[in-house]
Design an enzyme around this catalytic site. Structure first.
Site, PDB file in Angstrom:
ATOM      1  N   HIS A  38       0.790  -1.442   0.207  1.00 18.97           N
ATOM      2  CA  HIS A  38       0.232   0.174  -0.052  1.00 18.97           C
ATOM      3  C   HIS A  38       0.451   1.230  -0.212  1.00 18.97           C
ATOM      4  CE1 HIS A  38      -2.707  -2.425   2.644  1.00 18.97           C
ATOM      5  NE2 HIS A  38      -3.529  -2.749   1.168  1.00 18.97           N
ATOM      6  N   ASP A  55      -3.128  -8.407  -7.565  1.00 16.33           N
ATOM      7  CA  ASP A  55      -4.180  -8.417  -8.128  1.00 16.33           C
ATOM      8  C   ASP A  55      -4.328  -8.251  -8.981  1.00 16.33           C
ATOM      9  OD1 ASP A  55      -5.112  -9.146  -5.216  1.00 16.33           O
ATOM     10  OD2 ASP A  55      -5.221  -6.977  -5.211  1.00 16.33           O
TER      11      ASP A  55
HETATM   12  O1  PAF Z   1      -7.660  -4.550  -3.287  1.00 14.42           O
HETATM   13  C1  PAF Z   1      -8.402  -3.506  -2.622  1.00 14.42           C
HETATM   14  O2  PAF Z   1      -7.741  -4.131  -1.301  1.00 14.42           O
HETATM   15  C2  PAF Z   1      -9.848  -3.828  -2.621  1.00 14.42           C
HETATM   16  O3  PAF Z   1     -10.499  -4.493  -3.119  1.00 14.42           O
HETATM   17  C3  PAF Z   1     -10.123  -2.950  -2.915  1.00 14.42           C
HETATM   18  C4  PAF Z   1      -9.704  -2.140  -4.077  1.00 14.42           C
HETATM   19  C5  PAF Z   1     -10.021  -1.788  -1.738  1.00 14.42           C
HETATM   20  C6  PAF Z   1     -11.638  -2.798  -3.105  1.00 14.42           C
HETATM   21  O4  PAF Z   1     -12.491  -3.005  -1.738  1.00 14.42           O
END
Ligand code: PAF
Length: 288
Positions: free
Chosen positions: A35, A148
């Site tokens: 993140h 993802d």
């Molecule tokens: O990747 C994630 O953490 C989630 O799928 C997101 C994009 C924040 C949507 O809830």
């Protein structure tokens, strides 16, 4: 950094950011270096950075880990502040879903494979919450991790189909020193699972190597992955090779592919992937 919990407050602050470009990092919290890499890129490319922490219930299936999903708001606030986020939006479920929706968002392309298949309705929930968050934040750019890969492709298609005025930016998967992809769910691994889990990436790299050395047999490529996994206890949820970014069966082994795996441990389901560009060069992220 301002921490905001209501749509009203969010709107008030955003409306005072005239003529500023807005970068948005949507997250489900329990922030880790993956993140932080998104926030760093957002910080570099925008005047004002918004991040959200919202564990979105609509993207979890009935037997999934919504309740067990790790949450640590205090740490999320601290890490976001250190990453120079300007505004952190932490809404409640009621704030985002005040009532049953009157029209649904349904993902239909590239959802019959991998997580779309293994987690029915998952991507409908992801697109639903992203549409809501995009409408609230109205970002110029939004940031997603390549771990993802299927989510990135589905979001990119959604934004493109509905002319949503947001540029989808991606960042490569951030890994632990032993290769394990950083994930909020890693904290739910038992000690022996955590010790074993780096094998997922090693196995995917073995498959990638096979492709890069010219192999054009899907069976052989997946076999090379399986070979690395044969002596470990983990349970594969799926292991598959698809064309990338359209997630179709591979017909041309000279075009980009994604080799993806999902693994089920006791209290955590992990996913990982390798993008393979057989023509050489770096495995780039999906960007238009
Ligand atoms: O990747 C994630 O953490 C989630 O799928 C997101 C994009 C924040 C949507 O809830």
């Amino acid at each position: 950094m301002q921490v905001v919990r209501s749509k009203l407050e969010l709107k008030k602050i955003l409306s005072s950011q005239t003529n500023k470009s807005i970068g948005f990092v949507p997250t489900m919290g329990s922030l880790h270096e993956g993140h932080l890499a998104l926030m760093k890129k957002a910080r570099l490319e925008n005047d004002f950075v918004v991040a959200s922490v919202f564990v979105n219930p609509t993207q979890f299936g009935p037997n999934e880990d919504l309740d067990a999903y790790p949450r640590d708001e205090t740490k999320d606030i601290e890490l976001s502040e250190n990453a120079k986020v300007d505004l952190l939006f932490i809404p409640s479920v009621e704030e985002i879903y005040p009532r049953k929706v009157s029209a649904q968002v349904k993902a239909v392309l590239a959802v019959d494979v991998l997580d779309g298949k293994a987690r029915p309705g998952h991507f409908d929930g992801v697109l639903t919450v992203l549409l809501k968050l995009f409408m609230l934040v109205q970002p110029d750019r939004a940031y997603f991790g390549q771990k993802d890969a299927q989510q990135v492709a589905i979001v990119q298609n959604f934004v493109s189909d509905y002319f949503l005025p947001v540029d989808i930016r991606t960042v490569e998967t951030v890994r632990e020193a032993d290769g394990l992809a950083k994930s909020s769910r890693n904290v739910n691994l038992l000690e022996e699972e955590r010790n074993e889990a780096p094998v997922i990436h090693r196995a995917l790299l073995a498959g990638k190597d096979r492709i890069l050395s010219g192999c054009q047999s899907e069976q052989e490529i997946l076999g090379a992955v399986q070979e690395v996994l044969q002596d470990v206890t983990l349970k594969l949820d799926y292991l598959a090779l698809y064309s990338y970014p359209d997630f179709k069966p591979v017909t041309d082994f000279t075009k980009p592919m994604v080799l993806a795996a999902a693994v089920k441990y006791k209290k955590a389901r992990l996913i990982d992937n390798e993008i393979v560009l057989p023509s050489g060069g770096e495995a780039e992220c999906y960007e238009q």
